[in-house]
Design an enzyme around this catalytic site. Structure first.
Site, PDB file in Angstrom:
ATOM      1  N   ASN A 115       0.824  -1.217   0.000  1.00 40.32           N
ATOM      2  CA  ASN A 115       0.000   0.000   0.000  1.00 40.32           C
ATOM      3  C   ASN A 115       0.856   1.265   0.000  1.00 40.32           C
ATOM      4  OD1 ASN A 115      -2.447   1.727   0.655  1.00 40.32           O
ATOM      5  ND2 ASN A 115      -1.249   2.035   2.544  1.00 40.32           N
ATOM      6  N   ARG A 173      -8.439   5.402   1.267  1.00 44.92           N
ATOM      7  CA  ARG A 173      -7.654   4.762   0.197  1.00 44.92           C
ATOM      8  C   ARG A 173      -6.691   5.704  -0.514  1.00 44.92           C
ATOM      9  NH1 ARG A 173     -13.077   1.756  -0.944  1.00 44.92           N
ATOM     10  NH2 ARG A 173     -12.622  -0.298  -0.131  1.00 44.92           N
ATOM     11  N   ASP A 182       1.773   6.961   0.322  1.00 43.44           N
ATOM     12  CA  ASP A 182       0.725   6.128  -0.262  1.00 43.44           C
ATOM     13  C   ASP A 182       0.939   5.912  -1.751  1.00 43.44           C
ATOM     14  OD1 ASP A 182      -1.655   4.804   0.665  1.00 43.44           O
ATOM     15  OD2 ASP A 182      -2.771   6.102  -0.718  1.00 43.44           O
ATOM     16  N   ARG A 210      -0.386 -12.339   2.789  1.00 37.98           N
ATOM     17  CA  ARG A 210      -1.244 -11.450   3.578  1.00 37.98           C
ATOM     18  C   ARG A 210      -1.082 -10.084   2.936  1.00 37.98           C
ATOM     19  NH1 ARG A 210       0.000  -7.314   7.498  1.00 37.98           N
ATOM     20  NH2 ARG A 210      -1.708  -7.008   8.959  1.00 37.98           N
ATOM     21  N   ASP A 212      -1.119  -6.518   3.539  1.00 33.50           N
ATOM     22  CA  ASP A 212      -1.132  -5.533   4.619  1.00 33.50           C
ATOM     23  C   ASP A 212      -1.937  -4.305   4.184  1.00 33.50           C
ATOM     24  OD1 ASP A 212       0.099  -4.405   7.157  1.00 33.50           O
ATOM     25  OD2 ASP A 212       0.780  -2.914   5.699  1.00 33.50           O
ATOM     26  N   HIS A 216      -6.815   0.046   2.753  1.00 35.17           N
ATOM     27  CA  HIS A 216      -6.324   1.331   2.263  1.00 35.17           C
ATOM     28  C   HIS A 216      -6.026   1.304   0.766  1.00 35.17           C
ATOM     29  CE1 HIS A 216      -6.287   2.659   6.398  1.00 35.17           C
ATOM     30  NE2 HIS A 216      -5.853   1.443   6.667  1.00 35.17           N
ATOM     31  N   GLU A 248      -5.830  -7.829   4.880  1.00 31.20           N
ATOM     32  CA  GLU A 248      -6.036  -7.211   6.188  1.00 31.20           C
ATOM     33  C   GLU A 248      -7.004  -6.041   6.045  1.00 31.20           C
ATOM     34  OE1 GLU A 248      -4.309  -4.566   9.744  1.00 31.20           O
ATOM     35  OE2 GLU A 248      -3.786  -4.223   7.656  1.00 31.20           O
ATOM     36  N   ASN A 313      -3.585 -10.777  16.884  1.00 24.11           N
ATOM     37  CA  ASN A 313      -2.539 -10.645  15.866  1.00 24.11           C
ATOM     38  C   ASN A 313      -1.434  -9.735  16.411  1.00 24.11           C
ATOM     39  OD1 ASN A 313      -3.339  -7.974  15.488  1.00 24.11           O
ATOM     40  ND2 ASN A 313      -3.646  -8.168  13.291  1.00 24.11           N
ATOM     41  N   ARG A 352      -5.487 -19.022  11.901  1.00 28.51           N
ATOM     42  CA  ARG A 352      -4.086 -18.635  12.054  1.00 28.51           C
ATOM     43  C   ARG A 352      -3.761 -18.565  13.543  1.00 28.51           C
ATOM     44  NH1 ARG A 352      -2.736 -12.826   9.922  1.00 28.51           N
ATOM     45  NH2 ARG A 352      -3.965 -12.304  11.761  1.00 28.51           N
TER      46      ARG A 352
HETATM   47  C1  AAO Z   1       4.715   4.097  12.793  1.00 30.67           C
HETATM   48  C2  AAO Z   1       4.413   5.068  13.932  1.00 30.67           C
HETATM   49  C3  AAO Z   1       3.581   6.219  13.425  1.00 30.67           C
HETATM   50  C4  AAO Z   1       4.301   6.912  12.276  1.00 30.67           C
HETATM   51  C5  AAO Z   1       4.572   5.885  11.188  1.00 30.67           C
HETATM   52  C6  AAO Z   1       5.347   6.446  10.013  1.00 30.67           C
HETATM   53  O1  AAO Z   1       3.730   4.369  14.960  1.00 30.67           O
HETATM   54  O2  AAO Z   1       3.393   7.144  14.495  1.00 30.67           O
HETATM   55  O3  AAO Z   1       3.505   7.939  11.754  1.00 30.67           O
HETATM   56  O4  AAO Z   1       5.333   4.799  11.743  1.00 30.67           O
HETATM   57  O5  AAO Z   1       6.561   6.955  10.429  1.00 30.67           O
HETATM   58  C7  AAO Z   1       2.585  -0.633  11.928  1.00 30.67           C
HETATM   59  C8  AAO Z   1       2.361   0.048  13.265  1.00 30.67           C
HETATM   60  C9  AAO Z   1       2.305   1.548  13.130  1.00 30.67           C
HETATM   61  C10 AAO Z   1       3.544   2.057  12.417  1.00 30.67           C
HETATM   62  C11 AAO Z   1       3.534   1.405  11.039  1.00 30.67           C
HETATM   63  C12 AAO Z   1       4.710   1.825  10.173  1.00 30.67           C
HETATM   64  O6  AAO Z   1       1.147  -0.437  13.823  1.00 30.67           O
HETATM   65  O7  AAO Z   1       2.272   2.096  14.451  1.00 30.67           O
HETATM   66  O8  AAO Z   1       3.518   3.468  12.314  1.00 30.67           O
HETATM   67  O9  AAO Z   1       3.646  -0.032  11.216  1.00 30.67           O
HETATM   68  O10 AAO Z   1       5.899   1.555  10.789  1.00 30.67           O
HETATM   69  C13 AAO Z   1      -5.092   0.838  10.759  1.00 30.67           C
HETATM   70  C14 AAO Z   1      -5.001   0.157   9.399  1.00 30.67           C
HETATM   71  C15 AAO Z   1      -4.373  -1.203   9.451  1.00 30.67           C
HETATM   72  C16 AAO Z   1      -3.079  -1.198  10.261  1.00 30.67           C
HETATM   73  C17 AAO Z   1      -3.409  -0.668  11.645  1.00 30.67           C
HETATM   74  C18 AAO Z   1      -2.189  -0.634  12.546  1.00 30.67           C
HETATM   75  O11 AAO Z   1      -6.293   0.080   8.812  1.00 30.67           O
HETATM   76  O12 AAO Z   1      -4.102  -1.607   8.126  1.00 30.67           O
HETATM   77  O13 AAO Z   1      -3.899   0.670  11.502  1.00 30.67           O
HETATM   78  N1  AAO Z   1      -2.463  -2.526  10.301  1.00 30.67           N
HETATM   79  C19 AAO Z   1      -1.355  -2.884   9.371  1.00 30.67           C
HETATM   80  C20 AAO Z   1      -0.269  -3.683  10.055  1.00 30.67           C
HETATM   81  C21 AAO Z   1       0.468  -2.801  11.026  1.00 30.67           C
HETATM   82  C22 AAO Z   1       1.195  -1.697  10.269  1.00 30.67           C
HETATM   83  C23 AAO Z   1       0.468  -1.209   9.090  1.00 30.67           C
HETATM   84  C24 AAO Z   1      -0.743  -1.732   8.685  1.00 30.67           C
HETATM   85  C25 AAO Z   1       1.147  -0.254   8.207  1.00 30.67           C
HETATM   86  O14 AAO Z   1      -0.815  -4.824  10.629  1.00 30.67           O
HETATM   87  O15 AAO Z   1       1.386  -3.523  11.819  1.00 30.67           O
HETATM   88  O16 AAO Z   1       1.408  -0.572  11.143  1.00 30.67           O
HETATM   89  O17 AAO Z   1       1.907  -1.021   7.290  1.00 30.67           O
HETATM   90  C26 AAO Z   1      -9.583   1.997  13.236  1.00 30.67           C
HETATM   91  C27 AAO Z   1      -9.658   1.543  11.801  1.00 30.67           C
HETATM   92  C28 AAO Z   1      -8.535   0.636  11.429  1.00 30.67           C
HETATM   93  C29 AAO Z   1      -7.203   1.235  11.813  1.00 30.67           C
HETATM   94  C30 AAO Z   1      -7.243   1.522  13.336  1.00 30.67           C
HETATM   95  C31 AAO Z   1      -5.935   2.090  13.848  1.00 30.67           C
HETATM   96  O18 AAO Z   1      -9.884   0.890  14.099  1.00 30.67           O
HETATM   97  O19 AAO Z   1     -10.866   0.851  11.600  1.00 30.67           O
HETATM   98  O20 AAO Z   1      -8.559   0.417  10.028  1.00 30.67           O
HETATM   99  O21 AAO Z   1      -6.168   0.290  11.530  1.00 30.67           O
HETATM  100  O22 AAO Z   1      -8.288   2.455  13.571  1.00 30.67           O
HETATM  101  O23 AAO Z   1      -5.710   3.336  13.297  1.00 30.67           O
HETATM  102  C32 AAO Z   1     -12.116   0.551  17.611  1.00 30.67           C
HETATM  103  C33 AAO Z   1     -12.827   0.653  16.264  1.00 30.67           C
HETATM  104  C34 AAO Z   1     -11.879   0.260  15.148  1.00 30.67           C
HETATM  105  C35 AAO Z   1     -10.745   1.207  15.191  1.00 30.67           C
HETATM  106  C36 AAO Z   1     -10.095   1.011  16.540  1.00 30.67           C
HETATM  107  C37 AAO Z   1      -8.870   1.856  16.741  1.00 30.67           C
HETATM  108  O24 AAO Z   1     -11.774  -0.792  17.941  1.00 30.67           O
HETATM  109  O25 AAO Z   1     -13.930  -0.213  16.268  1.00 30.67           O
HETATM  110  O26 AAO Z   1     -12.484   0.273  13.890  1.00 30.67           O
HETATM  111  O27 AAO Z   1     -10.988   1.343  17.578  1.00 30.67           O
HETATM  112  O28 AAO Z   1      -9.222   3.203  16.713  1.00 30.67           O
END
Ligand code: AAO
Length: 512
Positions: A115, A173, A182, A210, A212, A216, A248, A313, A352
């Site tokens: 992405n 997206r 992006d 998977r 990732d 988005h 994901e 996870n 998983r």
């Molecule tokens: C790091 C730093 C950031 C910095 C960035 C760039 O932490 O501060 O800006 O570097 O320098 C992982 C880490 C991130 C890290 C990133 C890059 O988790 O902390 O950022 O690597 O190094 C969203 C996405 C989902 C993503 C998830 C973490 O939709 O795709 O965030 N997961 C994958 C991987 C993950 C990875 C990335 C993607 C990036 O598994 O390891 O990040 O490659 C809502 C939305 C979700 C959203 C969450 C969190 O969820 O629905 O889509 O996930 O917010 O933002 C309730 C709601 C629920 C909501 C949730 C949280 O439960 O019902 O919907 O609250 O608010």
């Protein structure tokens, strides 16, 4: 003729939902942050012999090196090139892992970060895991190569350039997820570069991906990329096998994007599964295990044949992503084993298992200040090998949940009952429940605060079975409790609420 075409068409599509695991192997394990050398060993010495179907690996491509904080696990979600070179190992080690795992029937599933590239802040002089030059400020990634034209900066319509509102599918997206640059996946050139990366992995011998941050990316873009993917390597897979894809997509409801937009491409992660199961097993919000009688679609989950399911996870075990406090992890090991046991016994979804490293949690106002800590590592930043203790558990803070007897034996249970219907449900209208899988296996839980002593219809042939939770079958005896099934298929289960593991499971391959 039309029918034939339809069958051909569904046959071609359905391959993407099929995990390509060997017959009789029904689960994969996420060996989070493991080195390729260790995974190769683990396939040969443990996963193959114990019936695991495959391994989800951490992103294998070159990534940014973050030093503040010091080498967080999440640096691997910030690509700088598609060279196979990371803390887990180099290309030679990657190829060796794929070959050795495939040769013992344990397949490799790559965490594909397509992405985005790294965060917008990584300017010239920032380091990468293989020393490749890049300059994120100029959108310059010469090793791919990508340049400013290949990113969505112009397309995003929020003031900050970041995703500001998850209710707006366009933002989700076209804008940046936590500042990550992006990629413009509608561009033929970008699609081509991503397909080239994935096809390189397919040719080496991986079985699937998977995707990732699939939420988005536009489903149409993913469809276009997936149509460019090669069939799997015929050295290990039947001719015309398609790569398994699981995307994901976090959809707990109430946002602008829904999981069913992605069913045309492959399976999708069902995040409701772990969040709800955790709530039930913790007995929060008035939930009871008795309510699990119609677990699955009956709980508002996606269709079983589209779902990739898990208890926790790598994100939600440490408060990233979605799910919240109900998520069960190795930190709550007694409840966790029940959750994983329930998942592996239940027919819903493709399963998983998580395998983690531990870290010292430090909660301040409900947030873990140490949620960034990377894998067990040496002072030079290199990842430590996974050490194995004499009792088969792992050392050096590698948790190895997949090696816990109860979890490993339930992976085997799932293989034994594969294809059998969900049968003989019983509950006490509280937290004592039981169910079977045809005439192959039966599982009983006591998550109430009192003793359980019941005789239940198991559906199994009469005989003496080894409970595979308190022990297992070794040679001609059981190392844990024995369960006697009578001629009518009934068995008495006595499970104390104080037992180390207040559940029991039997299957036909653990019969004396
Ligand atoms: C790091 C730093 C950031 C910095 C960035 C760039 O932490 O501060 O800006 O570097 O320098 C992982 C880490 C991130 C890290 C990133 C890059 O988790 O902390 O950022 O690597 O190094 C969203 C996405 C989902 C993503 C998830 C973490 O939709 O795709 O965030 N997961 C994958 C991987 C993950 C990875 C990335 C993607 C990036 O598994 O390891 O990040 O490659 C809502 C939305 C979700 C959203 C969450 C969190 O969820 O629905 O889509 O996930 O917010 O933002 C309730 C709601 C629920 C909501 C949730 C949280 O439960 O019902 O919907 O609250 O608010």
């Amino acid at each position: 003729m039309r029918l034939v075409l339809l069958l051909v068409a569904t046959g071609l599509c359905s391959a993407q939902y099929n995990p390509n695991t060997r017959p009789g192997r029904t689960s994969i394990v996420h060996l989070f942050e493991w080195r390729w050398d260790d995974i190769a060993e683990e396939c040969e010495r443990y996963l193959g012999p114990n019936g695991f179907g495959g391994v989800q690996i951490s992103p294998p491509n070159e990534n940014i090196v973050i030093t503040n904080p010091n080498r967080p696990w999440w640096e691997r979600y910030q690509p700088v090139s598609y060279k196979l070179c990371s803390r887990s190992g180099n290309e030679k080690q990657f190829r060796d892992m794929v070959t050795r795992c495939n040769n013992v029937g344990v397949y490799i599933y790559v965490d594909a970060v397509i992405n985005h590239m790294c965060g917008s802040g990584g300017g010239a002089g920032t380091h990468s895991s293989c020393g490749t030059f890049f300059n994120a400020e100029n959108r310059d990634f010469p090793a791919v190569p990508y340049s400013a034209w290949d990113f969505n900066d112009g397309k995003c319509r929020t003031g900050s350039g970041e995703i500001e509102n998850y209710g707006d599918a366009n933002q989700v997206r076209d804008c940046r997820l936590v500042s990550l640059l992006d990629l413009a996946l509608e561009k033929d050139y970008v699609r081509g570069k991503i397909a080239e990366y994935m096809n390189n992995l397919i040719n080496i011998g991986v079985a699937g991906f998977r995707l990732d941050a699939a939420k988005h990316m536009w489903p149409g873009d993913l469809k276009a990329i997936s149509s460019r993917l090669n069939n799997l390597n015929t050295k290990w897979f039947p001719k015309d096998s398609r790569p398994f894809v699981f995307q994901e997509v976090i959809d707990l409801g109430g946002e602008g994007i829904s999981v069913n937009e992605y069913f045309g491409i492959g399976r999708v992660t069902e995040f409701k599964y772990g969040a709800k199961l955790g709530t039930v097993i913790r007995k929060w919000n008035g939930e009871k295990m008795a309510y699990l009688r119609n677990w699955g679609e009956g709980w508002g989950f996606m269709p079983s044949d589209r779902a990739l399911v898990f208890v926790d996870n790598h994100d939600n075990q440490r408060g990233h992503g979605a799910g919240g406090a109900s998520i069960l992890t190795f930190f709550d090991s007694r409840l966790y084993k029940m959750g994983v046991g329930f998942m592996l016994a239940h027919p819903y979804g493709f399963t998983r298992v998580m395998s983690s490293f531990s870290w010292p949690r430090n909660f301040v106002n409900g947030k873990d200040q140490n949620d960034w800590i990377g894998p067990p590592s040496n002072s030079d930043g290199s990842t430590k090998p996974v050490s194995i203790n004499p009792d088969t558990t792992c050392g050096d803070n590698w948790v190895c949940e997949h090696r816990w007897r109860q979890i490993k034996n339930m992976v085997i249970f799932r293989n034994v009952v594969d294809g059998q219907p969900f049968t003989n449900w019983w509950d006490n209208e509280s937290n004592q429940v039981a169910f079977g899988r045809g005439n192959k296996g039966f599982i009983v839980f006591n998550n109430d605060d009192w003793y359980m002593d019941v005789t239940l219809k198991t559906g199994l042939p009469s005989g003496t079975y080894c409970d595979v939770i308190s022990g297992q079958k070794e040679g001609s005896h059981c190392t844990g409790r024995q369960i006697y099934v009578d001629n009518g298929g009934n068995a008495r289960f006595q499970i104390s609420n104080h037992d180390e593991d207040p559940f029991a499971a039997i299957h036909v391959n653990a019969k004396l």
